[in-house]
Scaffold this motif. Structure first.
Motif, PDB file in Angstrom:
ATOM      1  N   LYS A 141      -7.814 -14.224  66.608  1.00 52.24           N
ATOM      2  CA  LYS A 141      -6.989 -13.071  66.234  1.00 52.24           C
ATOM      3  C   LYS A 141      -6.593 -12.314  67.487  1.00 52.24           C
ATOM      4  CE  LYS A 141      -8.832  -9.540  64.080  1.00 52.24           C
ATOM      5  NZ  LYS A 141      -9.433  -8.717  62.988  1.00 52.24           N
ATOM      6  N   LEU A 142      -5.293 -12.137  67.681  1.00 52.49           N
ATOM      7  CA  LEU A 142      -4.804 -11.438  68.863  1.00 52.49           C
ATOM      8  C   LEU A 142      -5.115  -9.950  68.775  1.00 52.49           C
ATOM      9  CD1 LEU A 142      -1.279 -13.114  69.286  1.00 52.49           C
ATOM     10  CD2 LEU A 142      -3.475 -13.821  70.262  1.00 52.49           C
ATOM     11  N   GLN A 143      -5.326  -9.322  69.927  1.00 54.67           N
ATOM     12  CA  GLN A 143      -5.618  -7.898  69.987  1.00 54.67           C
ATOM     13  C   GLN A 143      -4.404  -7.087  70.438  1.00 54.67           C
ATOM     14  OE1 GLN A 143      -9.141  -7.494  72.409  1.00 54.67           O
ATOM     15  NE2 GLN A 143     -10.487  -8.364  70.834  1.00 54.67           N
ATOM     16  N   PHE A 144      -3.222  -7.674  70.284  1.00 56.93           N
ATOM     17  CA  PHE A 144      -1.981  -6.977  70.616  1.00 56.93           C
ATOM     18  C   PHE A 144      -0.908  -7.428  69.626  1.00 56.93           C
ATOM     19  CE2 PHE A 144      -2.076 -10.942  72.929  1.00 56.93           C
ATOM     20  CZ  PHE A 144      -0.800 -11.469  72.766  1.00 56.93           C
ATOM     21  N   GLU A 145       0.135  -6.644  69.493  1.00 58.55           N
ATOM     22  CA  GLU A 145       1.212  -6.982  68.575  1.00 58.55           C
ATOM     23  C   GLU A 145       2.064  -8.099  69.180  1.00 58.55           C
ATOM     24  OE1 GLU A 145       3.523  -7.249  65.314  1.00 58.55           O
ATOM     25  OE2 GLU A 145       1.621  -6.129  65.541  1.00 58.55           O
ATOM     26  N   PRO A 146       2.217  -9.221  68.490  1.00 65.60           N
ATOM     27  CA  PRO A 146       3.001 -10.340  69.031  1.00 65.60           C
ATOM     28  C   PRO A 146       4.483 -10.010  69.073  1.00 65.60           C
ATOM     29  CG  PRO A 146       2.376 -10.799  66.773  1.00 65.60           C
ATOM     30  CD  PRO A 146       1.670  -9.530  67.153  1.00 65.60           C
ATOM     31  N   ALA A 147       5.225 -10.759  69.887  1.00 68.81           N
ATOM     32  CA  ALA A 147       6.666 -10.520  70.032  1.00 68.81           C
ATOM     33  C   ALA A 147       7.417 -10.839  68.748  1.00 68.81           C
ATOM     34  CB  ALA A 147       7.221 -11.356  71.184  1.00 68.81           C
ATOM     35  N   GLY A 148       6.923 -11.765  67.968  1.00 66.66           N
ATOM     36  CA  GLY A 148       7.587 -12.122  66.718  1.00 66.66           C
ATOM     37  C   GLY A 148       6.581 -12.629  65.697  1.00 66.66           C
ATOM     38  N   ARG A 149       6.983 -12.598  64.454  1.00 70.64           N
ATOM     39  CA  ARG A 149       6.138 -13.087  63.370  1.00 70.64           C
ATOM     40  C   ARG A 149       6.933 -14.096  62.537  1.00 70.64           C
ATOM     41  NH1 ARG A 149       1.740  -9.373  61.357  1.00 70.64           N
ATOM     42  NH2 ARG A 149       1.426  -7.758  62.951  1.00 70.64           N
ATOM     43  N   PRO A 150       6.259 -15.038  61.921  1.00 76.04           N
ATOM     44  CA  PRO A 150       6.965 -15.994  61.054  1.00 76.04           C
ATOM     45  C   PRO A 150       7.579 -15.294  59.862  1.00 76.04           C
ATOM     46  CG  PRO A 150       4.587 -16.253  60.833  1.00 76.04           C
ATOM     47  CD  PRO A 150       4.811 -15.324  61.990  1.00 76.04           C
ATOM     48  N   GLU A 151       8.736 -15.792  59.427  1.00 80.92           N
ATOM     49  CA  GLU A 151       9.454 -15.148  58.331  1.00 80.92           C
ATOM     50  C   GLU A 151       8.866 -15.477  56.966  1.00 80.92           C
ATOM     51  OE1 GLU A 151      13.526 -16.243  58.693  1.00 80.92           O
ATOM     52  OE2 GLU A 151      13.844 -15.095  60.537  1.00 80.92           O
ATOM     53  N   SER A 152       8.125 -16.594  56.880  1.00 77.58           N
ATOM     54  CA  SER A 152       7.561 -16.986  55.586  1.00 77.58           C
ATOM     55  C   SER A 152       6.287 -17.779  55.810  1.00 77.58           C
ATOM     56  CB  SER A 152       8.568 -17.830  54.794  1.00 77.58           C
ATOM     57  OG  SER A 152       8.713 -19.101  55.402  1.00 77.58           O
ATOM     58  N   PRO A 153       5.419 -17.843  54.788  1.00 79.92           N
ATOM     59  CA  PRO A 153       4.191 -18.650  54.909  1.00 79.92           C
ATOM     60  C   PRO A 153       4.479 -20.135  55.079  1.00 79.92           C
ATOM     61  CG  PRO A 153       4.068 -17.101  53.065  1.00 79.92           C
ATOM     62  CD  PRO A 153       5.487 -17.109  53.523  1.00 79.92           C
ATOM     63  N   GLY A 154       5.723 -20.569  54.786  1.00 85.19           N
ATOM     64  CA  GLY A 154       6.072 -21.977  54.915  1.00 85.19           C
ATOM     65  C   GLY A 154       6.732 -22.315  56.232  1.00 85.19           C
ATOM     66  N   ASP A 155       6.621 -21.428  57.219  1.00 84.67           N
ATOM     67  CA  ASP A 155       7.228 -21.677  58.522  1.00 84.67           C
ATOM     68  C   ASP A 155       6.669 -22.969  59.130  1.00 84.67           C
ATOM     69  OD1 ASP A 155       8.836 -20.098  60.829  1.00 84.67           O
ATOM     70  OD2 ASP A 155       7.159 -21.197  61.706  1.00 84.67           O
ATOM     71  N   TYR A 156       7.547 -23.724  59.803  1.00 85.51           N
ATOM     72  CA  TYR A 156       7.147 -25.027  60.375  1.00 85.51           C
ATOM     73  C   TYR A 156       5.942 -24.895  61.290  1.00 85.51           C
ATOM     74  CZ  TYR A 156       7.363 -29.281  63.185  1.00 85.51           C
ATOM     75  OH  TYR A 156       7.040 -30.459  63.841  1.00 85.51           O
ATOM     76  N   TYR A 157       5.913 -23.836  62.094  1.00 84.64           N
ATOM     77  CA  TYR A 157       4.862 -23.712  63.105  1.00 84.64           C
ATOM     78  C   TYR A 157       3.530 -23.235  62.525  1.00 84.64           C
ATOM     79  CZ  TYR A 157       8.752 -24.444  66.220  1.00 84.64           C
ATOM     80  OH  TYR A 157       9.847 -24.995  66.852  1.00 84.64           O
ATOM     81  N   LEU A 158       3.476 -23.034  61.209  1.00 80.84           N
ATOM     82  CA  LEU A 158       2.213 -22.727  60.546  1.00 80.84           C
ATOM     83  C   LEU A 158       1.587 -23.957  59.902  1.00 80.84           C
ATOM     84  CD1 LEU A 158       3.049 -19.324  58.804  1.00 80.84           C
ATOM     85  CD2 LEU A 158       1.396 -19.701  60.654  1.00 80.84           C
ATOM     86  N   MET A 159       2.336 -25.050  59.886  1.00 79.55           N
ATOM     87  CA  MET A 159       1.873 -26.255  59.198  1.00 79.55           C
ATOM     88  C   MET A 159       0.843 -27.024  60.031  1.00 79.55           C
ATOM     89  SD  MET A 159       3.567 -26.228  56.323  1.00 79.55           S
ATOM     90  CE  MET A 159       3.395 -24.434  56.379  1.00 79.55           C
ATOM     91  N   VAL A 160      -0.209 -27.477  59.378  1.00 76.16           N
ATOM     92  CA  VAL A 160      -1.172 -28.372  60.023  1.00 76.16           C
ATOM     93  C   VAL A 160      -0.520 -29.742  60.177  1.00 76.16           C
ATOM     94  CG1 VAL A 160      -3.375 -29.571  59.746  1.00 76.16           C
ATOM     95  CG2 VAL A 160      -3.175 -27.142  59.156  1.00 76.16           C
ATOM     96  N   LYS A 161      -0.640 -30.321  61.360  1.00 73.17           N
ATOM     97  CA  LYS A 161       0.030 -31.590  61.660  1.00 73.17           C
ATOM     98  C   LYS A 161      -0.998 -32.666  61.963  1.00 73.17           C
ATOM     99  CE  LYS A 161       3.852 -28.901  63.504  1.00 73.17           C
ATOM    100  NZ  LYS A 161       3.171 -27.625  63.240  1.00 73.17           N
ATOM    101  N   GLU A 162      -0.748 -33.852  61.435  1.00 70.94           N
ATOM    102  CA  GLU A 162      -1.661 -34.966  61.632  1.00 70.94           C
ATOM    103  C   GLU A 162      -1.339 -35.724  62.907  1.00 70.94           C
ATOM    104  OE1 GLU A 162      -3.035 -37.238  58.063  1.00 70.94           O
ATOM    105  OE2 GLU A 162      -1.185 -36.425  57.210  1.00 70.94           O
ATOM    106  N   ASN A 163      -2.365 -36.255  63.527  1.00 75.59           N
ATOM    107  CA  ASN A 163      -2.191 -37.073  64.724  1.00 75.59           C
ATOM    108  C   ASN A 163      -2.007 -38.528  64.303  1.00 75.59           C
ATOM    109  OD1 ASN A 163      -2.686 -35.308  67.257  1.00 75.59           O
ATOM    110  ND2 ASN A 163      -4.309 -34.694  65.843  1.00 75.59           N
ATOM    111  N   LEU A 164      -0.791 -38.861  63.946  1.00 80.01           N
ATOM    112  CA  LEU A 164      -0.447 -40.218  63.545  1.00 80.01           C
ATOM    113  C   LEU A 164       1.025 -40.473  63.810  1.00 80.01           C
ATOM    114  CD1 LEU A 164       1.195 -39.503  60.773  1.00 80.01           C
ATOM    115  CD2 LEU A 164      -1.032 -39.717  59.686  1.00 80.01           C
TER     116      LEU A 164
END
Length: 366
Positions: A141-164
């Motif tokens: 958990k960051l201790q500062f306000e980030p520059a941006g936040r994801p627009e939705s819970p389904g944002d690509y960069y929130l997805m767990v990705k498999e190593n395959l």
């Protein structure tokens, strides 16, 4: 069938004609990268297709029968995945560690921001600007306000990705694949380079070799559409100067050929006098001429990737996004991946770019 054109030797041609000729041959061979060699005497019939023997193998007397295999999507030709005599991807260096660690960064209020690798998550802890929330999964958990936040819970960069491998699902011997090749991406404006990990995927070494084969097809198409040659004379940073090459050869002959006929010696000396605009050729001039650099800078040189991006940049941000989408769609059509990460999209991030910068964004290429 690859036709190799034999060039007859003409002593009246300049020496660099051979180099130009071979460059043209190399340009025509771009589509043959990573394709196993087949000699003329070896029949292509009777190979296995998708693990099953072809009809010609079952009926050896039918010499006219052929296997008609088309490339997925709109790409025409023989699919190297179905016609191979040797393992594809030999010589590729596979990753020795997973690409995705699937660690999480959270905002101070606990909102998930993105996944990241373990090293980056640990960096926030080491700097004292992050707090460890859990070990499994590894959440900071960051201790500062980030520059941006994801627009939705389904944002690509929130997805767990498999190593395959995203194409075949193989879970070992994989390598990073740049869906938009670096030779184009590196010239994109900085606004389009943020969060471009979307276009870095994992492929096994075999699928990576096949994907490169299809990429060459699109590169050749782009080269024709935008007059951006690959590997030809116009696409070279350095060109061979025939005059300087002739002077160097002549000087070396004068220095090393003891039995040079008198008339030939005078011809070479006269050429050097004209080259140096002098009445007398000194020993120092001869030594200098014998070590002349024969390559000169090509003032018209523009790398293939840069020229393609430049042509698109004239149409503004939308045109550059179309180039990006074209490469992504090409990957889907040619490889038909079955294991893409969730939310992977041909138009990824485009709407955000338009909302943030507008269509009239001044384009500054890198």
């Amino acid at each position: 069938m690859l036709r190799i054109l034999r060039r007859t030797r003409n002593p009246t041609l300049e020496e660099n004609d051979d180099l130009i000729g071979w460059r043209k041959v190399l340009e025509k061979c771009q589509d043959l990268v990573d394709i196993p060699f087949r000699s003329k005497g070896i029949s292509r019939l009777g190979e296995e297709v998708n693990g099953e023997a072809t009809e010609s193998q079952q009926k050896p007397g039918n010499k006219k029968s052929k296997v008609d295999v088309t490339v997925p999507g709109n790409h025409q030709g023989r699919d190297p995945r179905k016609h191979k005599r040797k393992p594809l991807g030999v010589g590729y260096s596979a990753r020795k560690s997973p690409l995705y660690d699937n660690c999480f960064l959270h905002a101070p209020d606990g909102q998930p921001l993105c996944t990241c690798d373990r090293r980056k998550a640990q960096w926030y802890l080491d700097k004292g600007i992050g707090e460890l929330v859990s070990e499994e999964p590894f959440v900071v958990k960051l201790q500062f306000e980030p520059a941006g936040r994801p627009e939705s819970p389904g944002d690509y960069y929130l997805m767990v990705k498999e190593n395959l491998c995203v194409v075949c699902g193989k879970k070992d011997s994989y390598i990073r694949k740049n869906v938009v090749p670096h030779e184009y991406r590196k010239h994109f404006p900085i606004e389009m380079k943020d969060h471009n990990s979307h276009d870095v995927l994992l492929l096994c070494t075999s699928c990576h070799a096949i994907s490169n084969y299809y990429d060459n097809h699109l590169k050749q198409q782009l080269a024709k559409e935008f007059q951006a040659p690959i590997g030809s004379e116009e696409g070279l940073r350095l060109l061979e100067d025939p005059e300087r090459r002739q002077m160097r050869s002549g000087a070396r002959a004068l220095l090393n050929a003891e039995s040079l006929p008198a008339h030939r010696k005078e011809e070479l000396l006269q050429a050097l006098r004209e080259f140096y605009s002098t009445d007398t050729v000194t020993d120092e001039m001869l030594q200098e001429a014998a070590s002349l650099e024969t390559r000169i800078s090509n003032e018209n040189y523009i790398p293939h990737g840069l020229k393609v991006v430049q042509c698109h940049s004239r149409g503004g941000l939308r045109s550059l996004m179309q180039l990006e989408s074209r490469w992504r769609q090409h990957f889907l059509d040619s490889m038909q991946p079955k294991h893409l990460p969730q939310q992977w999209s041909v138009d990824h991030n485009h709407q955000k770019l338009l909302q943030k910068y507008g269509e009239d964004l001044p384009i500054k290429l890198s």
